[in-house]
Design a protein around this motif. Structure first.
Motif, mmCIF file in Angstrom:
data_model
loop_
_atom_site.group_PDB
_atom_site.id
_atom_site.type_symbol
_atom_site.label_atom_id
_atom_site.label_comp_id
_atom_site.label_asym_id
_atom_site.label_seq_id
_atom_site.Cartn_x
_atom_site.Cartn_y
_atom_site.Cartn_z
ATOM 1 N N LEU A 4 0.819 -1.202 0.000
ATOM 2 C CA LEU A 4 0.000 0.000 0.000
ATOM 3 C C LEU A 4 0.860 1.263 0.000
ATOM 4 C CD1 LEU A 4 -3.080 0.298 -0.039
ATOM 5 C CD2 LEU A 4 -3.002 0.756 2.410
ATOM 6 N N THR A 5 1.996 1.206 0.709
ATOM 7 C CA THR A 5 2.905 2.358 0.733
ATOM 8 C C THR A 5 3.522 2.574 -0.639
ATOM 9 O OG1 THR A 5 3.415 1.933 3.060
ATOM 10 C CG2 THR A 5 4.924 3.370 1.868
ATOM 11 N N GLU A 6 3.855 1.484 -1.323
ATOM 12 C CA GLU A 6 4.378 1.594 -2.688
ATOM 13 C C GLU A 6 3.351 2.256 -3.603
ATOM 14 O OE1 GLU A 6 7.168 -2.461 -2.633
ATOM 15 O OE2 GLU A 6 5.307 -2.397 -3.785
ATOM 16 N N MET A 7 2.100 1.793 -3.505
ATOM 17 C CA MET A 7 1.029 2.393 -4.304
ATOM 18 C C MET A 7 0.894 3.879 -4.007
ATOM 19 S SD MET A 7 -2.287 -0.076 -4.378
ATOM 20 C CE MET A 7 -2.280 -1.682 -5.166
ATOM 21 N N GLU A 8 0.898 4.216 -2.713
ATOM 22 C CA GLU A 8 0.726 5.611 -2.308
ATOM 23 C C GLU A 8 1.855 6.474 -2.844
ATOM 24 O OE1 GLU A 8 -0.025 8.303 1.721
ATOM 25 O OE2 GLU A 8 0.724 6.249 1.894
ATOM 26 N N ALA A 9 3.084 5.971 -2.781
ATOM 27 C CA ALA A 9 4.235 6.732 -3.273
ATOM 28 C C ALA A 9 4.111 6.977 -4.778
ATOM 29 C CB ALA A 9 5.523 5.985 -2.960
ATOM 30 N N PHE A 10 3.780 5.928 -5.527
ATOM 31 C CA PHE A 10 3.616 6.062 -6.976
ATOM 32 C C PHE A 10 2.493 7.037 -7.314
ATOM 33 C CE2 PHE A 10 0.978 4.500 -10.530
ATOM 34 C CZ PHE A 10 1.797 4.890 -11.576
ATOM 35 N N ALA A 11 1.333 6.875 -6.685
ATOM 36 C CA ALA A 11 0.191 7.732 -6.980
ATOM 37 C C ALA A 11 0.490 9.188 -6.623
ATOM 38 C CB ALA A 11 -1.048 7.242 -6.236
ATOM 39 N N THR A 12 1.199 9.404 -5.542
ATOM 40 C CA THR A 12 1.521 10.768 -5.122
ATOM 41 C C THR A 12 2.488 11.419 -6.090
ATOM 42 O OG1 THR A 12 1.207 10.102 -2.817
ATOM 43 C CG2 THR A 12 2.303 12.198 -3.200
ATOM 44 N N ASP A 67 -5.009 4.557 -12.139
ATOM 45 C CA ASP A 67 -6.457 4.629 -11.932
ATOM 46 C C ASP A 67 -6.924 3.609 -10.901
ATOM 47 O OD1 ASP A 67 -6.757 6.668 -13.754
ATOM 48 O OD2 ASP A 67 -7.197 5.338 -15.451
ATOM 49 N N ARG A 68 -6.437 2.376 -11.015
ATOM 50 C CA ARG A 68 -6.834 1.343 -10.051
ATOM 51 C C ARG A 68 -6.233 1.610 -8.674
ATOM 52 N NH1 ARG A 68 -9.005 -3.419 -12.061
ATOM 53 N NH2 ARG A 68 -10.172 -2.919 -13.967
ATOM 54 N N ALA A 69 -4.964 2.018 -8.655
ATOM 55 C CA ALA A 69 -4.286 2.255 -7.381
ATOM 56 C C ALA A 69 -4.951 3.390 -6.611
ATOM 57 C CB ALA A 69 -2.815 2.586 -7.622
ATOM 58 N N ARG A 70 -5.364 4.452 -7.322
ATOM 59 C CA ARG A 70 -6.006 5.580 -6.645
ATOM 60 C C ARG A 70 -7.338 5.151 -6.030
ATOM 61 N NH1 ARG A 70 -4.652 8.777 -3.623
ATOM 62 N NH2 ARG A 70 -3.030 9.666 -4.981
ATOM 63 N N ARG A 71 -8.069 4.257 -6.721
ATOM 64 C CA ARG A 71 -9.321 3.749 -6.160
ATOM 65 C C ARG A 71 -9.069 2.948 -4.884
ATOM 66 N NH1 ARG A 71 -12.256 0.856 -11.046
ATOM 67 N NH2 ARG A 71 -10.776 1.883 -12.414
ATOM 68 N N VAL A 72 -8.027 2.114 -4.918
ATOM 69 C CA VAL A 72 -7.679 1.311 -3.746
ATOM 70 C C VAL A 72 -7.294 2.212 -2.583
ATOM 71 C CG1 VAL A 72 -5.992 -0.321 -2.796
ATOM 72 C CG2 VAL A 72 -6.978 -0.720 -5.061
ATOM 73 N N LEU A 73 -6.513 3.237 -2.847
ATOM 74 C CA LEU A 73 -6.069 4.150 -1.803
ATOM 75 C C LEU A 73 -7.251 4.944 -1.234
ATOM 76 C CD1 LEU A 73 -2.803 5.436 -3.507
ATOM 77 C CD2 LEU A 73 -2.934 4.001 -1.458
ATOM 78 N N ASN A 74 -8.173 5.364 -2.113
ATOM 79 C CA ASN A 74 -9.362 6.087 -1.634
ATOM 80 C C ASN A 74 -10.214 5.194 -0.750
ATOM 81 O OD1 ASN A 74 -8.621 8.412 -2.982
ATOM 82 N ND2 ASN A 74 -9.902 8.001 -4.777
ATOM 83 N N ASP A 75 -10.390 3.919 -1.168
ATOM 84 C CA ASP A 75 -11.174 2.982 -0.360
ATOM 85 C C ASP A 75 -10.515 2.744 0.992
ATOM 86 O OD1 ASP A 75 -13.083 2.714 -2.285
ATOM 87 O OD2 ASP A 75 -12.303 0.841 -3.109
ATOM 88 N N ALA A 76 -9.183 2.652 0.987
ATOM 89 C CA ALA A 76 -8.468 2.450 2.243
ATOM 90 C C ALA A 76 -8.635 3.656 3.159
ATOM 91 C CB ALA A 76 -6.985 2.201 1.969
ATOM 92 N N GLY A 77 -8.601 4.864 2.574
ATOM 93 C CA GLY A 77 -8.809 6.067 3.372
ATOM 94 C C GLY A 77 -10.204 6.125 3.959
ATOM 95 N N GLU A 78 -11.208 5.717 3.158
ATOM 96 C CA GLU A 78 -12.585 5.702 3.661
ATOM 97 C C GLU A 78 -12.753 4.668 4.766
ATOM 98 O OE1 GLU A 78 -15.473 5.277 0.617
ATOM 99 O OE2 GLU A 78 -14.917 7.127 -0.417
ATOM 100 N N ALA A 79 -12.059 3.551 4.626
ATOM 101 C CA ALA A 79 -12.142 2.517 5.666
ATOM 102 C C ALA A 79 -11.558 3.040 6.975
ATOM 103 C CB ALA A 79 -11.392 1.265 5.221
ATOM 104 N N ASP A 80 -10.438 3.745 6.898
ATOM 105 C CA ASP A 80 -9.854 4.338 8.098
ATOM 106 C C ASP A 80 -10.801 5.375 8.707
ATOM 107 O OD1 ASP A 80 -7.627 2.799 7.712
ATOM 108 O OD2 ASP A 80 -6.352 4.413 6.952
ATOM 109 N N ALA A 81 -11.394 6.210 7.829
ATOM 110 C CA ALA A 81 -12.310 7.244 8.315
ATOM 111 C C ALA A 81 -13.542 6.623 8.963
ATOM 112 C CB ALA A 81 -12.725 8.154 7.158
ATOM 113 N N LEU A 82 -14.003 5.489 8.405
ATOM 114 C CA LEU A 82 -15.164 4.811 8.964
ATOM 115 C C LEU A 82 -14.900 4.353 10.395
ATOM 116 C CD1 LEU A 82 -17.901 3.372 8.849
ATOM 117 C CD2 LEU A 82 -16.754 1.449 7.742
#
Length: 301
Positions: A4-12, A67-82
């Motif tokens: 997930l950190t790899e995805m976040e770094a790439f997307a950022t 596109d897919r990685a950003r969706r995964v990261l957004n879902d992970a953020g929503e899960a944390d917020a939940l």
């Protein structure tokens, strides 16, 4: 390294247009961002970024992966917020819409218990007989009765009520008691003036046949309590929900006009906007209502 950190770094890096701004955004070093992206590319066996001395841009494969990685990261953020939201104390303004009769007689008397339990919540309640647009008008929750027409809303059934024709013993002594639905044409009926179909009652005969009765009386008013008061005073027959007349019936102030007719049972629901999770203030109020009304209705109020 963490996927997930790899995805976040790439997307950022893609979002920020370079490693330097990405590092600043993530609060880590530029070399750490580069290591995360290199590790991701190595694991996938594909080049995701075009790197030049002036700019960094995603490759064709990198853009599809982004596109897919950003969706995964957004879902992970929503899960944390939940999780954070569900553990936090309910706060904020709770906007409620409710039927006037039910609100006055059964919501208003218990709101104090709710507010004492949740001191960080402020309630703004609108009592109205009109059908409000929950989302566009900014309501958090509405109390509705009968068949729910808007299937996009979420709903929780609270209890049930019945609807019956009632009048005072004095009225029946003066005008007699109707034996059949057709007999109502000779009686004085008390109507809700706010109903869209006017002074008309929809009744079910003992045979199951649906009947409509349209007869004038001494009073039409847009308030159920006023209709009950008029019925108690002997002004006519009212067709009301049990949550309004139950106490008067038990005290002998009113009687059923036609007890042999099939009884109409109506559901009472809490409805609220759709979403992936329920706001704590809304969830707290619904849980409160379920507890308060779980042992009430359809006849006992």
């Amino acid at each position: 390294m963490d996927r997930l950190t790899e995805m976040e770094a790439f997307a950022t890096v893609v979002d920020q247009g370079g490693f330097t701004d990405a590092a600043r955004k993530m609060g880590i070093s530029k070399s750490a961002v580069s290591k995360h992206v290199s590790s991701l590319e190595s694991r996938l066996g594909a080049r995701l970024l075009n790197r030049t001395t002036r700019r960094v841009s995603p490759t064709e494969i990198g853009l599809a992966y982004y596109d897919r990685a950003r969706r995964v990261l957004n879902d992970a953020g929503e899960a944390d917020a939940l999780v954070t939201s569900m553990q936090s104390d309910p706060t904020g303004i709770l906007r409620i819409s409710a039927d006037t009769d039910f609100g006055v007689n059964h919501l208003s008397p218990i709101l104090g218990h709710f507010l004492n339990s949740y001191p960080e919540i402020t309630v703004n309640m609108e009592l109205t007989n009109r059908f409000v647009e929950l989302i566009s008008e900014g309501f958090d929750i509405a109390i509705r009765m009968g068949e729910l027409e808007d299937s996009t809303l979420r709903a929780r059934k609270l209890t049930e009520t019945t609807r019956r024709m009632i009048a005072s013993p004095e009225y029946f002594a003066r005008f007699g008691r109707p034996a059949r639905i057709d007999d109502l044409n000779a009686h004085k009926l008390l109507h809700y003036s706010s109903q869209s179909h006017g002074n008309m009652w929809k009744l079910t005969a003992p045979s199951g046949e649906k009947r409509q009765v349209r007869t004038a009386g001494w009073l039409s008013v847009n308030d159920g309590q006023s209709l009950l008061n008029a019925a108690v005073a002997g002004l006519g027959i009212a067709y009301l929900p049990s949550f309004l007349f139950a106490e008067a019936l038990s005290e002998g102030l009113v009687e059923e006009a036609m007890p042999d007719l099939p009884v109409e049972t109506i559901g009472i629901y809490a409805v609220y906007p759709p979403g992936k999770f329920v706001q704590p203030k809304v969830r707290a109020f619904i849980d409160f209502l379920v507890k308060e009304f779980g042992q009430k209705g359809p006849e006992i109020w």
